[in-house]
Write an enzyme that holds these catalytic residues in place. Structure first.
Site, PDB file in Angstrom:
ATOM      1  N   PRO A 183       4.576  -5.429  -0.555  1.00  0.00           N
ATOM      2  CA  PRO A 183       4.694  -4.194  -1.344  1.00  0.00           C
ATOM      3  C   PRO A 183       4.616  -4.478  -2.842  1.00  0.00           C
ATOM      4  O   PRO A 183       5.151  -5.480  -3.315  1.00  0.00           O
ATOM      5  CB  PRO A 183       6.090  -3.685  -0.982  1.00  0.00           C
ATOM      6  CG  PRO A 183       6.862  -4.916  -0.649  1.00  0.00           C
ATOM      7  CD  PRO A 183       5.876  -5.859  -0.015  1.00  0.00           C
ATOM      8  N   GLY A 184       3.941  -3.628  -3.562  1.00  0.00           N
ATOM      9  CA  GLY A 184       3.866  -3.765  -5.010  1.00  0.00           C
ATOM     10  C   GLY A 184       4.383  -2.501  -5.660  1.00  0.00           C
ATOM     11  O   GLY A 184       5.552  -2.387  -6.043  1.00  0.00           O
ATOM     12  N   ARG A 185       3.499  -1.501  -5.708  1.00  0.00           N
ATOM     13  CA  ARG A 185       3.809  -0.232  -6.376  1.00  0.00           C
ATOM     14  C   ARG A 185       5.159   0.353  -5.978  1.00  0.00           C
ATOM     15  O   ARG A 185       5.942   0.764  -6.834  1.00  0.00           O
ATOM     16  CB  ARG A 185       2.703   0.772  -6.008  1.00  0.00           C
ATOM     17  CG  ARG A 185       2.788   2.105  -6.721  1.00  0.00           C
ATOM     18  CD  ARG A 185       1.777   3.096  -6.115  1.00  0.00           C
ATOM     19  NE  ARG A 185       0.449   2.557  -6.016  1.00  0.00           N
ATOM     20  CZ  ARG A 185      -0.504   2.640  -6.962  1.00  0.00           C
ATOM     21  NH1 ARG A 185      -0.255   3.275  -8.071  1.00  0.00           N
ATOM     22  NH2 ARG A 185      -1.698   2.099  -6.771  1.00  0.00           N
ATOM     23  N   ARG A 200      -4.454   3.818 -15.967  1.00  0.00           N
ATOM     24  CA  ARG A 200      -4.636   4.527 -14.700  1.00  0.00           C
ATOM     25  C   ARG A 200      -5.261   5.920 -14.844  1.00  0.00           C
ATOM     26  O   ARG A 200      -6.172   6.245 -14.080  1.00  0.00           O
ATOM     27  CB  ARG A 200      -3.315   4.608 -13.913  1.00  0.00           C
ATOM     28  CG  ARG A 200      -2.760   3.234 -13.521  1.00  0.00           C
ATOM     29  CD  ARG A 200      -1.559   3.327 -12.602  1.00  0.00           C
ATOM     30  NE  ARG A 200      -1.918   3.837 -11.307  1.00  0.00           N
ATOM     31  CZ  ARG A 200      -1.680   5.054 -10.873  1.00  0.00           C
ATOM     32  NH1 ARG A 200      -1.019   5.909 -11.614  1.00  0.00           N
ATOM     33  NH2 ARG A 200      -2.079   5.434  -9.689  1.00  0.00           N
ATOM     34  N   GLY A 204       0.759  -1.249   0.000  1.00  0.00           N
ATOM     35  CA  GLY A 204       0.000   0.000   0.000  1.00  0.00           C
ATOM     36  C   GLY A 204       0.784   1.291   0.000  1.00  0.00           C
ATOM     37  O   GLY A 204       0.212   2.366  -0.214  1.00  0.00           O
ATOM     38  N   CYS A 241     -11.161   5.436 -28.994  1.00  0.00           N
ATOM     39  CA  CYS A 241     -12.430   6.145 -29.179  1.00  0.00           C
ATOM     40  C   CYS A 241     -13.187   6.297 -27.869  1.00  0.00           C
ATOM     41  O   CYS A 241     -14.253   5.700 -27.668  1.00  0.00           O
ATOM     42  CB  CYS A 241     -13.262   5.423 -30.221  1.00  0.00           C
ATOM     43  SG  CYS A 241     -12.395   5.393 -31.784  1.00  0.00           S
ATOM     44  N   GLU A 242     -12.622   7.013 -26.955  1.00  0.00           N
ATOM     45  CA  GLU A 242     -13.229   7.306 -25.654  1.00  0.00           C
ATOM     46  C   GLU A 242     -12.677   8.659 -25.225  1.00  0.00           C
ATOM     47  O   GLU A 242     -11.461   8.874 -25.322  1.00  0.00           O
ATOM     48  CB  GLU A 242     -12.762   6.300 -24.581  1.00  0.00           C
ATOM     49  CG  GLU A 242     -13.028   4.863 -24.854  1.00  0.00           C
ATOM     50  CD  GLU A 242     -14.270   4.329 -24.163  1.00  0.00           C
ATOM     51  OE1 GLU A 242     -14.891   5.064 -23.369  1.00  0.00           O
ATOM     52  OE2 GLU A 242     -14.624   3.180 -24.449  1.00  0.00           O
ATOM     53  N   TYR A 288      -8.643   6.047 -12.789  1.00  0.00           N
ATOM     54  CA  TYR A 288      -8.559   6.703 -11.471  1.00  0.00           C
ATOM     55  C   TYR A 288      -8.285   8.195 -11.567  1.00  0.00           C
ATOM     56  O   TYR A 288      -7.936   8.801 -10.558  1.00  0.00           O
ATOM     57  CB  TYR A 288      -7.380   6.128 -10.662  1.00  0.00           C
ATOM     58  CG  TYR A 288      -7.258   4.642 -10.561  1.00  0.00           C
ATOM     59  CD1 TYR A 288      -8.350   3.851 -10.169  1.00  0.00           C
ATOM     60  CD2 TYR A 288      -6.041   4.005 -10.792  1.00  0.00           C
ATOM     61  CE1 TYR A 288      -8.207   2.475 -10.043  1.00  0.00           C
ATOM     62  CE2 TYR A 288      -5.898   2.629 -10.668  1.00  0.00           C
ATOM     63  CZ  TYR A 288      -6.983   1.880 -10.290  1.00  0.00           C
ATOM     64  OH  TYR A 288      -6.829   0.528 -10.162  1.00  0.00           O
TER      65      TYR A 288
END
Ligand SMILES: Cc1ncc(COP(=O)(O)O)c(C=O)c1O
Length: 421
Positions: A274-276, A312, A239, A342-343, A316
């Protein structure tokens, strides 16, 4: 050491020129610095070196097998949330006894595979899941180490879509349910319920939510372990956030200090996930400007990477700094940087002040080593892009670009379709 340096109208990742790589390979592509990963892992791990701690890298952040291998060589275990991640971790040489399996929706086949491989621990998130594990373990005549993921009802004060520790979130079980599980399942011969886990969210920028959550778990362990040491493994999740934009990040020593303060009299083995924090800063996404388009309100820089490659910002509203590799001269302009998808959500930056951009110019996104390539898709039939890693003067392709032909080859037209008129 800074592994990314802008010099002479070029960006160098370690000793390799991005201009040269972008001349050799079609953009867009992800590019990682191996030293950035190695250094970050060592820095994160250092305050825990003398404690009984396993650092289980959260594979979802970046599951590339080469990155897993680097972390495995440095001694990391893995936290996985699917059989796919589990297979990757094993393939990278991570020992089964250093792997924990989390996630609210594990399938029968995934649980069976994890039990057969004798992984360290399955972190359960519901009673039904525990029932299923019991059945599978019984059939396999195995005893499975279980951690109960606690939902501590703590707001991690991060983006709502990556908050996982509030009562309304789908994750974990409350303390009352965990107590019942200890009462009702402890003596089950196929279960070894010896762990508690907690993970309250991602991109957390302050120690206070961690402290609150960890304290709740500590108090619970004290109660459970009062007469007998039942809980032997304490998994404190991941986190920790990184600095995407002028954010002050958590100091690793302070994080380690709160962990040692809450855990030193518990006598539990620690697991961290831990990741990020381990990989985010190691990666850039290299792209080119396709077109510059002006209307009455805006100047758009249309680039050749889209939300399918880097989700991302669309998902987010996440910020990633975007820069040109060229040293700017002259007047700056405001650009809205968009991809080809196309968004309207396929927008990476609004009104960003940059030196005058030209068609074909090479830009790069910073801090995309985590939840970048791993969240990519082939939306709009765009092939999944290449990933490269740099080690000093060498670069290696660690994932080739997919092809549209490959995508189509997996699709079939049933014979009855040809009769439709
Ligand atoms: C159970 C669990 N552990 C660890 C992590 C890694 O989180 P982070 O990348 O923020 O460190 C996650 C990510 O969501 C997770 O769900």
């Amino acid at each position: 050491m800074n592994n990314f340096k802008l010099k002479k109208n070029d960006l160098f990742v370690e000793d390799i020129s991005i201009k040269k790589l972008a001349g050799k390979f079609a953009t867009p592509f992800y590019c990682y610095s191996s030293n950035a990963i190695i250094n970050k892992f060592k820095k994160f791990e250092s305050p825990f070196r003398n404690s009984d701690t396993i650092i289980c890298y959260a594979v979802k952040a970046n599951p590339n097998i080469a990155i897993l291998k680097i972390l495995s060589n440095l001694g990391a275990g893995a936290e996985v949330v699917s059989v796919g991640e589990l297979r990757r971790a094993l393939k990278a040489g991570i020992k089964a006894k250093k792997i924990v399996f989390s996630g609210v929706g594990k399938k029968f086949s995934e649980i069976k595979f994890a039990i057969e491989k004798n992984i360290l621990q399955i972190n359960i998130e519901s009673i039904e899941e525990l029932e299923l594990i019991t059945k599978i373990a019984k059939n396999l005549r195995k005893k499975v180490q279980i951690g109960i993921r606690i939902n501590p009802n703590i707001d991690a004060k991060t983006h709502t879509k990556i908050s996982t520790g509030r009562e309304e979130d789908k994750f974990g079980l409350n303390i009352e349910t965990a107590k019942k599980i200890f009462l009702n399942y402890r003596s089950n011969p196929n279960l070894d319920i010896v762990g508690l886990s907690v993970h309250i969210g991602s991109q957390i920028m302050s120690l206070s939510p961690f402290k609150k959550a960890f304290l709740k778990i500590k108090n619970f362990i004290k109660k459970i372990n009062k007469n007998e040491k039942i809980i032997k493994f304490l998994d404190l999740g991941g986190g920790i956030g990184i600095n995407y934009k002028d954010e002050k990040i958590i100091n690793f020593n302070s994080y380690a200090k709160i962990i040692s303060d809450i855990s030193n009299d518990l006598g539990c083995k620690l697991i961290l996930e831990p990741g990020r924090i381990l990989v985010a800063e190691s990666g850039i996404l290299v792209t080119r400007v396709l077109f510059i388009k002006k209307n009455k309100k805006k100047t758009f820089a249309i680039i050749d990477t889209g939300m399918n490659d880097l989700l991302r910002p669309a998902l987010y509203d996440a910020y990633h700094d975007i820069q040109s590799i060229k040293k700017g001269i002259g007047r700056k302009s405001l650009y809205t940087i968009v991809g080809p998808i196309c968004e309207t959500a396929d927008t990476f930056a609004k009104n960003k002040l940059l030196n005058r951009l030209n068609t074909g110019e090479i830009l790069f996104f910073k801090n995309v080593g985590a939840y970048g390539a791993s969240m990519s898709s082939s939306y709009n039939s765009r092939p999944i892009i290449m990933e490269l890693i740099i080690h000093k003067k060498n670069f290696s392709i660690i994932r080739t670009e997919d092809t549209v032909l490959n995508q189509i080859s997996r699709e079939k037209i049933p014979s009855w379709v040809s009769k439709i008129k």
